[in-house]
Write an enzyme that holds these catalytic residues in place. Structure first.
Site, PDB file in Angstrom:
ATOM      1  N   TYR A   1       0.855  -1.193   0.000  1.00 22.20           N
ATOM      2  CA  TYR A   1       0.000   0.000   0.000  1.00 22.20           C
ATOM      3  C   TYR A   1       0.887   1.238   0.000  1.00 22.20           C
ATOM      4  CZ  TYR A   1      -2.996   3.726   1.660  1.00 22.20           C
ATOM      5  OH  TYR A   1      -3.667   4.918   1.766  1.00 22.20           O
TER       6      TYR A   1
ATOM      7  N   GLU B   1      -3.852   7.284  -3.811  1.00 29.90           N
ATOM      8  CA  GLU B   1      -3.562   5.987  -3.211  1.00 29.90           C
ATOM      9  C   GLU B   1      -3.315   4.924  -4.273  1.00 29.90           C
ATOM     10  OE1 GLU B   1      -6.185   4.953   0.386  1.00 29.90           O
ATOM     11  OE2 GLU B   1      -6.862   3.554  -1.142  1.00 29.90           O
TER      12      GLU B   1
END
Ligand code: GDP
Ligand code: MN
Length: 378
Positions: free
Chosen positions: A101, A189
């Site tokens: 991530y 993101e």
């Protein structure tokens, strides 16, 4: 403003981030054609402004164009967290060795942009933050210098040990920061950022929110707005020039002024109720705005009572009263309306309401208490 994965990927590509190719389809036939052109195995992905599509069945692997068509026909029209899927992205299926991530957002507490990285990628990052907060590394960026090269390396090193992977990831992290700034984003993101078995690092998902106040100077980004993907109530509110935020309660609030709207929501809570929305009809309120406001509030099925809290300064009480009277003639309102009306042209406003068989009070406490009681009875 939220944008779709395929749009965020365009922004990422412009910044140089390695993103697999792909095409957007609105019909199963289009999805099949894109899959045929790409060749090999593909992934069909729902394009909605929501994460967790994988878990909801909105991300499916297909081995053939025919299978891509079948998946697209299952995913198009699907409901994911209250949003209907209107488009799918068809993109080559990547071989995944690891998933990480990488994200950054405007961190109000730090008054800066904060980066977050985690080797627990692919899953819901809020869940990781909740269960294993130590698995997330954070770094706040000094806005005077932006993200510095050694900082990008530090973040990348939190994910990988292998130097070639660290190097590629550090470059991607810098590019993500550039994309974030370039787009006027409040959040960007990559989840997951993958490594392939042959040692390449790629972004296979992309998520971005744009700060609404940045849109006027970025027409290319503003053009990403997809009205079909946004709640109808919010689109209507924007068109009518009203500030509206939908909430989960049942007391529909219609207030003039953002400060008074906040105070009204506080008072609703104080008396044991839950506001259904924040709504500021603005300073100079025409009757038309009031009608639009009532249409928006009543389109929410949770609303059990409508609470007007008007303190007339620039706003004229007679304008608001005329708006209410017009609205109840035009729209079918089957919940009680409680009104506080005081200030400029108050007497005229009260007269207009009384002629239409309605009442208004001057005390904010009285009406809020009454509205909460009505909502709780319903
Ligand atoms: P999200 O659930 O909305 O975040 O959608 P993602 O794009 O992140 O996809 C969810 C998951 O599907 C990823 O974490 C991957 O495990 C898997 N996935 C997505 N694209 C691919 C792909 O190209 N190949 C493979 N093998 N898995 C994929
Ligand atoms: Mn994802």
């Amino acid at each position: 403003m939220n944008i779709h994965e395929y749009q965020a990927k365009e922004v990422f590509r412009k910044a140089g981030i390695p993103v697999p190719p792909g095409g957007v389809a609105e019909t199963p036939e289009q999805a099949e054609a894109i899959a045929r052109e790409l060749g090999g195995r593909v992934v069909v992905k729902a394009q909605v402004h929501s994460g967790g599509r994988g878990k909801a069945g909105g991300v499916k692997l297909a081995s053939t164009p025919e299978e891509a068509k079948a998946h697209a026909s299952a995913i198009l029209g699907m409901d994911i967290k209250g949003l209907t899927v209107e488009k799918v992205l068809v993109t080559p299926a990547e071989e995944i060795a690891t998933e990480a991530y990488v994200g950054c957002l405007v961190d109000r507490a730090a008054q800066s942009v904060t980066f977050m990285v985690s080797s627990e990628g692919g899953v819901d990052i809020e869940e990781v933050a909740h269960t294993t907060p130590e698995a997330i590394k954070k770094l706040t960026i000094d806005p005077r210098y932006g993200l510095l090269p050694h900082e990008a390396y530090w973040l990348a090193s939190a994910l990988y040990d292998d130097p070639p992977l660290v190097k590629q990831t550090a470059r991607i992290i810098s590019q993500l920061y550039d994309a974030f700034v370039m787009a006027g984003a409040s959040m960007a993101e990559i989840n997951p950022l993958i490594t392939t078995p042959d040692g390449e690092v790629k972004a296979i998902d992309a998520k971005m929110s744009i700060d609404d106040s940045e849109l006027f100077r970025r027409p290319d980004i503003a053009a990403f707005r997809d009205l079909s993907a946004e709640p109808i109530s919010e689109t209507k509110a924007r068109e009518a020039d009203l500030s509206y935020v939908k909430l989960d309660g049942n007391v529909g609030c219609c207030v003039n002024g953002a400060g008074l709207a906040m105070a009204t929501m506080d008072l609703v809570k104080y008396y044991g109720g839950e506001p259904a929305n924040f709504l500021d009809i603005g300073g100079s309120s025409s009757p038309e705005k009031v009608v639009a406001a009532l249409e928006i509030i009543t389109s929410d099925p949770n609303v059990k009572v409508i609470l007007f809290n008007i303190f007339g300064g620039i706003t004229r009480c007679d304008d608001v009263a005329n708006g209410i009277v017009t609205a109840i003639k035009q729209i079918d309102i089957d919940v009680p309306i409680v009104i506080r009306l005081t200030g400029t042209n108050e007497d005229e406003g009260v007269r207009i309401l009384e002629e239409a068989g309605m009442k208004a009070a001057t005390s904010m406490d009285t009406v809020v208490e009454q509205a909460v009681a009505l909502a709780n009875q319903a």
